[in-house]
Design a protein around this motif. Structure first.
Motif, short mmCIF file in Angstrom:
data_model
loop_
_atom_site.label_atom_id
_atom_site.label_comp_id
_atom_site.label_asym_id
_atom_site.label_seq_id
_atom_site.Cartn_x
_atom_site.Cartn_y
_atom_site.Cartn_z
N GLY A 96 0.91 -1.23 -0.17
CA GLY A 96 -0.08 0.20 0.03
C GLY A 96 0.97 1.42 0.08
N GLN A 97 1.82 1.07 -0.18
CA GLN A 97 2.89 2.22 -0.26
C GLN A 97 2.20 3.41 -1.30
N ARG A 98 2.54 5.29 -1.10
CA ARG A 98 1.95 5.92 -2.00
C ARG A 98 3.14 6.11 -3.15
N LEU A 99 2.80 5.97 -4.36
CA LEU A 99 3.95 6.47 -5.56
C LEU A 99 2.81 7.54 -6.64
N LEU A 100 3.97 8.61 -6.62
CA LEU A 100 3.90 9.83 -7.41
C LEU A 100 4.66 10.23 -8.80
N TRP A 101 4.41 10.03 -9.75
CA TRP A 101 5.28 9.86 -11.15
C TRP A 101 4.86 11.12 -11.78
N ILE A 102 5.84 12.27 -11.89
CA ILE A 102 5.44 13.23 -12.94
C ILE A 102 6.91 13.23 -13.89
N ASP A 103 6.42 13.19 -15.35
CA ASP A 103 7.37 13.19 -15.96
C ASP A 103 6.89 13.72 -17.31
N HIS A 104 7.61 14.08 -18.41
CA HIS A 104 7.88 15.02 -19.63
C HIS A 104 8.67 14.12 -21.03
N HIS A 105 8.94 12.75 -20.77
CA HIS A 105 9.50 12.12 -21.32
C HIS A 105 8.91 11.53 -22.03
N GLU A 106 8.51 10.31 -23.34
CA GLU A 106 8.24 9.66 -24.09
C GLU A 106 7.99 8.40 -23.44
N TRP A 107 6.99 7.55 -23.21
CA TRP A 107 6.88 6.13 -22.66
C TRP A 107 6.41 5.13 -23.19
N PRO A 108 6.92 4.04 -22.38
CA PRO A 108 6.61 2.82 -23.23
C PRO A 108 5.53 2.51 -23.28
N GLU A 109 5.24 1.97 -24.44
CA GLU A 109 3.11 1.52 -24.07
C GLU A 109 3.32 0.67 -23.82
N GLY A 110 1.70 0.45 -22.38
CA GLY A 110 1.72 0.46 -21.62
C GLY A 110 2.11 0.30 -19.92
N ALA A 111 3.09 1.06 -20.32
CA ALA A 111 3.63 1.17 -19.01
C ALA A 111 3.04 2.62 -17.94
N ARG A 112 2.86 3.25 -18.31
CA ARG A 112 1.36 3.93 -17.39
C ARG A 112 0.70 3.43 -16.77
N GLU A 113 0.02 2.25 -17.77
CA GLU A 113 -1.04 1.83 -17.17
C GLU A 113 -0.69 0.49 -16.05
N ALA A 114 0.58 -0.18 -16.77
CA ALA A 114 1.02 -0.59 -15.67
C ALA A 114 0.94 -0.10 -13.88
N LEU A 115 1.77 0.37 -13.67
CA LEU A 115 1.53 1.28 -12.31
C LEU A 115 0.38 1.76 -12.44
N GLU A 116 0.51 2.47 -12.57
CA GLU A 116 -1.89 3.17 -12.41
C GLU A 116 -2.60 1.81 -12.17
N ARG A 117 -2.28 1.11 -12.82
CA ARG A 117 -3.39 -0.73 -12.06
C ARG A 117 -2.74 -1.18 -10.56
N ALA A 118 -1.20 -0.52 -10.27
CA ALA A 118 -0.81 -0.88 -9.22
C ALA A 118 -1.19 0.18 -8.23
#
Length: 320
Positions: A96-118
């Motif tokens: 249940g740790q809390r993680l906030l990620w801020i960035d402006h680079h291009e992300w690999p496909e599916g990377a954001r979704e994987a983190l948000e699901r967690a």
């Protein structure tokens, strides 16, 4: 929606651990978040990481957060290297740790979704530098915008009115990990050009610029009508400085310019050809006309790098 969620995480935090990239944008973003926390009496600390060391650093930060209720870990100005990397980081969010990620680079496909699901909150905006995103998340005040201006000038290789971005860029390339943390701390305290940073600049600048001028080489190639220039500067040189000194061929001479470093490459394009598309096919990312990627091997010379980049550029042009 992501901004509101990010603000909610910050508001609920009782401890803050920021993990940022080592460039001026990453350190400025970290400084802004440290300022926000300290204005509110919240315990805050900062670590720096490169792309290769991000998983190790996050594992340590999240393990510490698991034993400290109210802790929030923030990643600033770094992107996952791939979907597998994002899945591995998501796997660290077990307790249940809390993680906030801020960035402006291009992300690999599916990377954001994987983190948000967690359960991570991701604020990703390629139209702004990370320091500007941090300002939006933390609802900046007054003087905070000076740091955003510095980050913007450095990220775009542009001049800022006081010339600080150019000088900071040089200094950061001569600091170790502790020095980089000290730099972010100075910025957090409102010291835009502290004496110790000025001393580093005055000591290193003459030899730094002289070495770039004397030791930078340029090799030119052409593959299927695509002109590729490979620029090899000294290892510590910044691509922005190499370009500012007129050593990177422009659109009259090349369709793609590649600055070759020991562990990475910086890609510059003009017109319709997108540097971020080329970089993404090589395991990296960035902006439309300035991007970067890992160097597959230190044994690959300019000709091999040029052909690799040309092949990726052809894929981008044909949409493969």
């Amino acid at each position: 929606m992501s901004l509101e969620k990010a603000w909610g995480l910050l508001e609920a935090a009782r401890r803050l651990h920021v993990v940022s990239h080592v460039d001026l944008d990453g350190l400025a973003a970290a400084a802004l978040l440290l300022r926000w926390a300290r204005r509110r009496g919240i315990e805050a600390r900062h670590s720096v990481a490169g792309v290769r060391g991000l998983y190790r650093m996050l594992r340590r930060a999240l393990q510490e957060a698991a034993g400290q209720p109210g802790s929030l870990v923030v990643v600033a100005d770094l992107s996952p290297r791939g979907r597998d990397d994002a899945e591995a980081i998501a796997g660290l969010l077990r307790w249940g740790q809390r993680l906030l990620w801020i960035d402006h680079h291009e992300w690999p496909e599916g990377a954001r979704e994987a983190l948000e699901r967690a359960g991570a909150v991701v604020v990703h905006d390629r139209s702004r530098v990370t320091a500007e995103i941090a300002c939006s998340v933390a609802r900046c005040e007054g003087d905070d915008l000076e740091l955003v201006g510095l980050a913007r000038a450095d990220d775009s290789c542009a001049e800022d009115p006081r010339g600080l971005a150019e000088r900071w860029r040089l200094v950061l390339r001569h600091l170790d990990w502790e020095g980089l943390r000290r730099a972010a701390e100075a910025l957090a305290q409102g010291e835009l050009w502290p004496d110790w940073v000025r001393e580093v600049y005055e000591r290193e600048a003459p030899s730094y610029y002289s070495e770039i001028r004397e030791k930078t080489s340029v090799d030119r190639y052409e593959f299927n009508g695509l002109r590729v220039a490979v620029v090899t500067p000294p290892p510590r040189a910044s691509g922005c400085d190499v370009q500012r000194l007129g050593l990177v061929p422009g659109p009259e001479e090349a369709d793609v310019a590649v600055i070759l470093y020991p562990r990475g490459i910086s890609i510059r394009t003009w017109g319709q050809l997108r540097a971020d598309c080329i970089a993404s096919r090589l395991g990296g990312g960035g902006h439309s006309h300035v991007a970067g990627a890992p160097r597959p091997s230190t044994t690959m010379g300019p000709a091999q790098i040029a052909r690799m980049v040309a092949n990726a550029a052809e894929e981008c042009r044909t949409g493969q």
